[in-house]
Design an enzyme around this catalytic site. Structure first.
Site, PDB file in Angstrom:
ATOM      1  N   LYS A 104       0.606  -1.211  -0.246  1.00 19.33           N
ATOM      2  CA  LYS A 104      -0.168   0.397  -0.206  1.00 19.33           C
ATOM      3  C   LYS A 104       0.854   1.472   0.212  1.00 19.33           C
ATOM      4  O   LYS A 104      -0.041   2.267   0.514  1.00 19.33           O
ATOM      5  CB  LYS A 104      -1.003  -0.292   1.100  1.00 19.33           C
ATOM      6  CG  LYS A 104      -2.253  -1.206   1.233  1.00 19.33           C
ATOM      7  CD  LYS A 104      -2.435  -1.853   0.446  1.00 19.33           C
ATOM      8  CE  LYS A 104      -2.854  -0.516  -0.951  1.00 19.33           C
ATOM      9  NZ  LYS A 104      -3.332  -1.440  -2.135  1.00 19.33           N
ATOM     10  N   THR A 144       1.537  -0.120  -6.980  1.00 23.28           N
ATOM     11  CA  THR A 144       0.899  -0.554  -8.586  1.00 23.28           C
ATOM     12  C   THR A 144       1.218   0.845  -9.303  1.00 23.28           C
ATOM     13  O   THR A 144       1.597   0.880 -10.858  1.00 23.28           O
ATOM     14  CB  THR A 144      -0.946  -0.460  -7.882  1.00 23.28           C
ATOM     15  OG1 THR A 144      -1.256  -1.347  -7.165  1.00 23.28           O
ATOM     16  CG2 THR A 144      -1.447  -1.025  -9.709  1.00 23.28           C
ATOM     17  N   TRP A 145       1.265   2.062  -8.469  1.00 22.08           N
ATOM     18  CA  TRP A 145       1.376   3.384  -9.207  1.00 22.08           C
ATOM     19  C   TRP A 145       3.417   3.485  -9.965  1.00 22.08           C
ATOM     20  O   TRP A 145       3.001   3.806 -10.656  1.00 22.08           O
ATOM     21  CB  TRP A 145       1.265   4.614  -8.224  1.00 22.08           C
ATOM     22  CG  TRP A 145       1.599   5.957  -8.675  1.00 22.08           C
ATOM     23  CD1 TRP A 145       1.076   6.612  -9.581  1.00 22.08           C
ATOM     24  CD2 TRP A 145       1.410   7.557  -7.810  1.00 22.08           C
ATOM     25  NE1 TRP A 145       1.692   7.871 -10.062  1.00 22.08           N
ATOM     26  CE2 TRP A 145       1.538   8.554  -8.765  1.00 22.08           C
ATOM     27  CE3 TRP A 145       1.700   6.856  -6.290  1.00 22.08           C
ATOM     28  CZ2 TRP A 145       2.377   9.780  -8.194  1.00 22.08           C
ATOM     29  CZ3 TRP A 145       1.851   8.888  -6.262  1.00 22.08           C
ATOM     30  CH2 TRP A 145       2.228   9.996  -6.960  1.00 22.08           C
ATOM     31  N   THR A 164       7.980  -7.066  -5.471  1.00 18.75           N
ATOM     32  CA  THR A 164       7.802  -7.564  -4.284  1.00 18.75           C
ATOM     33  C   THR A 164       7.578  -6.756  -3.221  1.00 18.75           C
ATOM     34  O   THR A 164       7.976  -5.334  -3.378  1.00 18.75           O
ATOM     35  CB  THR A 164       9.578  -8.624  -4.469  1.00 18.75           C
ATOM     36  OG1 THR A 164       9.504  -9.231  -3.252  1.00 18.75           O
ATOM     37  CG2 THR A 164      10.745  -6.888  -4.167  1.00 18.75           C
ATOM     38  N   HIS A 165       6.915  -7.393  -2.680  1.00 19.38           N
ATOM     39  CA  HIS A 165       7.002  -7.090  -0.956  1.00 19.38           C
ATOM     40  C   HIS A 165       7.956  -7.119   0.305  1.00 19.38           C
ATOM     41  O   HIS A 165       7.859  -6.651   1.337  1.00 19.38           O
ATOM     42  CB  HIS A 165       5.750  -6.946  -0.708  1.00 19.38           C
ATOM     43  CG  HIS A 165       4.128  -6.121  -1.129  1.00 19.38           C
ATOM     44  ND1 HIS A 165       4.959  -4.773  -1.481  1.00 19.38           N
ATOM     45  CD2 HIS A 165       3.624  -6.341  -1.664  1.00 19.38           C
ATOM     46  CE1 HIS A 165       3.862  -4.118  -2.339  1.00 19.38           C
ATOM     47  NE2 HIS A 165       2.709  -5.771  -2.081  1.00 19.38           N
ATOM     48  N   SER A 179      -4.132   2.911   4.502  1.00 18.49           N
ATOM     49  CA  SER A 179      -4.478   2.505   3.036  1.00 18.49           C
ATOM     50  C   SER A 179      -4.860   0.477   3.179  1.00 18.49           C
ATOM     51  O   SER A 179      -5.388   0.143   2.991  1.00 18.49           O
ATOM     52  CB  SER A 179      -3.129   2.838   2.269  1.00 18.49           C
ATOM     53  OG  SER A 179      -3.608   2.395   0.839  1.00 18.49           O
ATOM     54  N   TYR A 230       6.713   8.178  -1.994  1.00 21.08           N
ATOM     55  CA  TYR A 230       5.066   8.384  -1.919  1.00 21.08           C
ATOM     56  C   TYR A 230       4.260  10.071  -2.773  1.00 21.08           C
ATOM     57  O   TYR A 230       4.284  10.409  -3.612  1.00 21.08           O
ATOM     58  CB  TYR A 230       3.856   7.443  -1.368  1.00 21.08           C
ATOM     59  CG  TYR A 230       2.850   7.494  -2.011  1.00 21.08           C
ATOM     60  CD1 TYR A 230       1.652   7.025  -3.084  1.00 21.08           C
ATOM     61  CD2 TYR A 230       2.206   8.899  -1.712  1.00 21.08           C
ATOM     62  CE1 TYR A 230       1.325   6.789  -2.683  1.00 21.08           C
ATOM     63  CE2 TYR A 230       0.766   8.915  -1.555  1.00 21.08           C
ATOM     64  CZ  TYR A 230      -0.135   8.280  -2.381  1.00 21.08           C
ATOM     65  OH  TYR A 230      -1.534   8.231  -2.637  1.00 21.08           O
ATOM     66  N   ASP A 288      -6.145  10.373 -10.802  1.00 21.87           N
ATOM     67  CA  ASP A 288      -8.358   9.808 -11.354  1.00 21.87           C
ATOM     68  C   ASP A 288      -7.992   9.638 -12.881  1.00 21.87           C
ATOM     69  O   ASP A 288      -8.868   7.944 -13.435  1.00 21.87           O
ATOM     70  CB  ASP A 288      -8.464  11.578 -12.248  1.00 21.87           C
ATOM     71  CG  ASP A 288      -8.678  12.549 -10.865  1.00 21.87           C
ATOM     72  OD1 ASP A 288      -9.067  11.468  -9.925  1.00 21.87           O
ATOM     73  OD2 ASP A 288      -8.522  13.729 -10.548  1.00 21.87           O
ATOM     74  N   MET A 331      -8.286   1.713  -5.548  1.00 23.58           N
ATOM     75  CA  MET A 331      -7.500   2.913  -6.095  1.00 23.58           C
ATOM     76  C   MET A 331      -8.985   3.825  -4.933  1.00 23.58           C
ATOM     77  O   MET A 331     -10.204   4.092  -5.480  1.00 23.58           O
ATOM     78  CB  MET A 331      -7.628   3.477  -7.187  1.00 23.58           C
ATOM     79  CG  MET A 331      -6.614   2.349  -7.826  1.00 23.58           C
ATOM     80  SD  MET A 331      -5.489   3.611  -8.761  1.00 23.58           S
ATOM     81  CE  MET A 331      -4.841   5.220  -9.076  1.00 23.58           C
TER      82      MET A 331
HETATM   83  P1  A3P Z   1      -5.272   4.913  -0.518  1.00 27.77           P
HETATM   84  O1  A3P Z   1      -6.032   3.237  -0.081  1.00 27.77           O
HETATM   85  O2  A3P Z   1      -4.490   5.938   0.318  1.00 27.77           O
HETATM   86  O3  A3P Z   1      -6.095   5.030  -1.719  1.00 27.77           O
HETATM   87  P2  A3P Z   1      -0.625  -0.579  -3.308  1.00 27.77           P
HETATM   88  O4  A3P Z   1      -0.232   0.394  -5.221  1.00 27.77           O
HETATM   89  O5  A3P Z   1       0.942  -0.285  -2.756  1.00 27.77           O
HETATM   90  O6  A3P Z   1      -1.240  -1.180  -3.079  1.00 27.77           O
HETATM   91  O7  A3P Z   1      -1.009   1.157  -2.815  1.00 27.77           O
HETATM   92  C1  A3P Z   1      -2.393   1.562  -3.131  1.00 27.77           C
HETATM   93  C2  A3P Z   1      -2.191   3.208  -2.997  1.00 27.77           C
HETATM   94  O8  A3P Z   1      -1.367   3.838  -4.093  1.00 27.77           O
HETATM   95  C3  A3P Z   1      -4.031   3.303  -2.872  1.00 27.77           C
HETATM   96  O9  A3P Z   1      -4.082   4.384  -1.463  1.00 27.77           O
HETATM   97  C4  A3P Z   1      -3.647   4.117  -4.009  1.00 27.77           C
HETATM   98  O10 A3P Z   1      -4.916   4.330  -4.001  1.00 27.77           O
HETATM   99  C5  A3P Z   1      -3.034   4.441  -4.389  1.00 27.77           C
HETATM  100  N1  A3P Z   1      -2.010   5.329  -5.167  1.00 27.77           N
HETATM  101  C6  A3P Z   1      -2.487   3.780  -6.458  1.00 27.77           C
HETATM  102  N2  A3P Z   1      -1.969   4.849  -7.921  1.00 27.77           N
HETATM  103  C7  A3P Z   1      -1.745   5.797  -7.337  1.00 27.77           C
HETATM  104  C8  A3P Z   1      -1.276   7.212  -8.244  1.00 27.77           C
HETATM  105  N3  A3P Z   1      -1.624   7.337  -9.687  1.00 27.77           N
HETATM  106  N4  A3P Z   1      -1.946   8.627  -7.391  1.00 27.77           N
HETATM  107  C9  A3P Z   1      -1.365   8.135  -6.413  1.00 27.77           C
HETATM  108  N5  A3P Z   1      -1.867   7.215  -5.486  1.00 27.77           N
HETATM  109  C10 A3P Z   1      -2.464   6.120  -6.190  1.00 27.77           C
END
Ligand code: A3P
Length: 264
Positions: free
Chosen positions: A48, A52-53, A108-109, A139, A194, A231, A257
């Site tokens: 979290k 993914t970002w 990996t985590h 999160s 982040y 978005d 998300m």
């Molecule tokens: P929130 O739960 O605070 O919304 P992971 O990919 O490590 O599981 O992390 C997920 C977190 O990253 C979520 O946070 C998600 O909304 C946020 N996230 C994913 N894509 C994002 C983006 N493009 N910009 C900002 N936050 C993003």
């Protein structure tokens, strides 16, 4: 074997001292023996933290900002998750990697000290993303509610205690961010935050571009910034996990998300 697995909440077991879902135990020894290629790229994070970002950013950079190419498959198929052994629909990371053209990008985590040694023997590059503890915990709390295979998070107060004591899947947030921080100058590791990506995505994406030794024009860079904004990613079924069935990610409880901004 996987098709027989029923989706339910699995308890944690300690694997080399790290709390992980008992689902991961079957592959654990093989994960440790995983053979990295020098030109693979490892994306590492505590769950979290914006994994993914970062995955979407990296895939866009490696595909020279080609949005259509990055829609070729869901993010978990484009970039396999090394140690995972989930119930369907996400396949085991090792199974996916066995079929993947190499070199490739791998998620990996794992904390640094339990990452397969081969990555460092091969001098493979890694990008780590860290998120401030408070937002990371919030999160993860929502994620553990909606992910039906994760241990029950309990109340916020209970979760807070588990977070502080490192008794969550993938262990202590503090040890994780610190372990990778201490390793970053000894290996080819780019350490991102982040909050920095949120504050100035273009600047941070440029860091990744340089680290990957790519040369992208201004227009491509702008396209990557746009395509990986919260978005746009939230609406992208290849990036937002919305195609995962509700029995696995219960989106009635919370979205993958969810908010994506600073809570404090
Ligand atoms: P929130 O739960 O605070 O919304 P992971 O990919 O490590 O599981 O992390 C997920 C977190 O990253 C979520 O946070 C998600 O909304 C946020 N996230 C994913 N894509 C994002 C983006 N493009 N910009 C900002 N936050 C993003």
């Amino acid at each position: 074997k996987h098709s027989e697995q029923v989706i339910r909440r699995y308890p944690l077991v300690l694997l080399d001292g790290l709390p992980l879902s008992e689902l991961l135990e079957a592959n654990w020894e093989e994960v440790k023996r995983f053979k990295a290629f020098p030109d693979d790229l490892l994306i590492a994070s505590y769950p979290k933290a914006g994994t993914t970002w970062l995955q979407e950013i990296v895939d866009m950079i490696l595909n020279d900002g080609d949005v259509e190419k990055c829609r070729r498959a869901p993010i978990y198929d484009r970039i396999p998750f090394l140690e995972t052994v989930e119930p369907k629909p996400i396949p085991s990371g090792l199974d996916q990697l066995a079929q993947m053209a190499r070199p490739c990008v791998i998620k990996t985590h794992l904390p640094f000290h339990l990452t397969p040694k081969s990555f460092w023997e091969q001098d493979t590059k890694a990008i780590y993303i860290a998120r401030n503890g408070k937002d990371n915990m919030v999160s993860y709390f929502y994620f553990d509610q909606m992910t039906t295979s994760q241990p029950d998070p309990g109340t916020w107060e209970e979760y807070f205690q588990k977070f502080l004591s490192g008794n969550l899947t993938w262990g202590s947030w503090y040890d994780h961010v610190k372990g990778w921080w201490d390793a970053k100058d000894k290996h080819r590791i780019l350490y991102l935050f982040y909050e920095d990506v949120k504050q100035d995505p273009k600047r941070e994406i440029q860091k990744v571009v340089r680290f990957l030794e790519k040369d992208l024009g201004e227009e491509t860079l702008e396209r990557i910034v746009h395509h990986t904004s919260f978005d746009v990613m939230k609406k992208n079924p290849m990036a937002n996990y919305s195609i995962i069935p509700k029995s696995f990610f219960n989106t009635d409880v919370s979205q993958f998300m969810r908010k994506g901004f600073l809570e404090f």
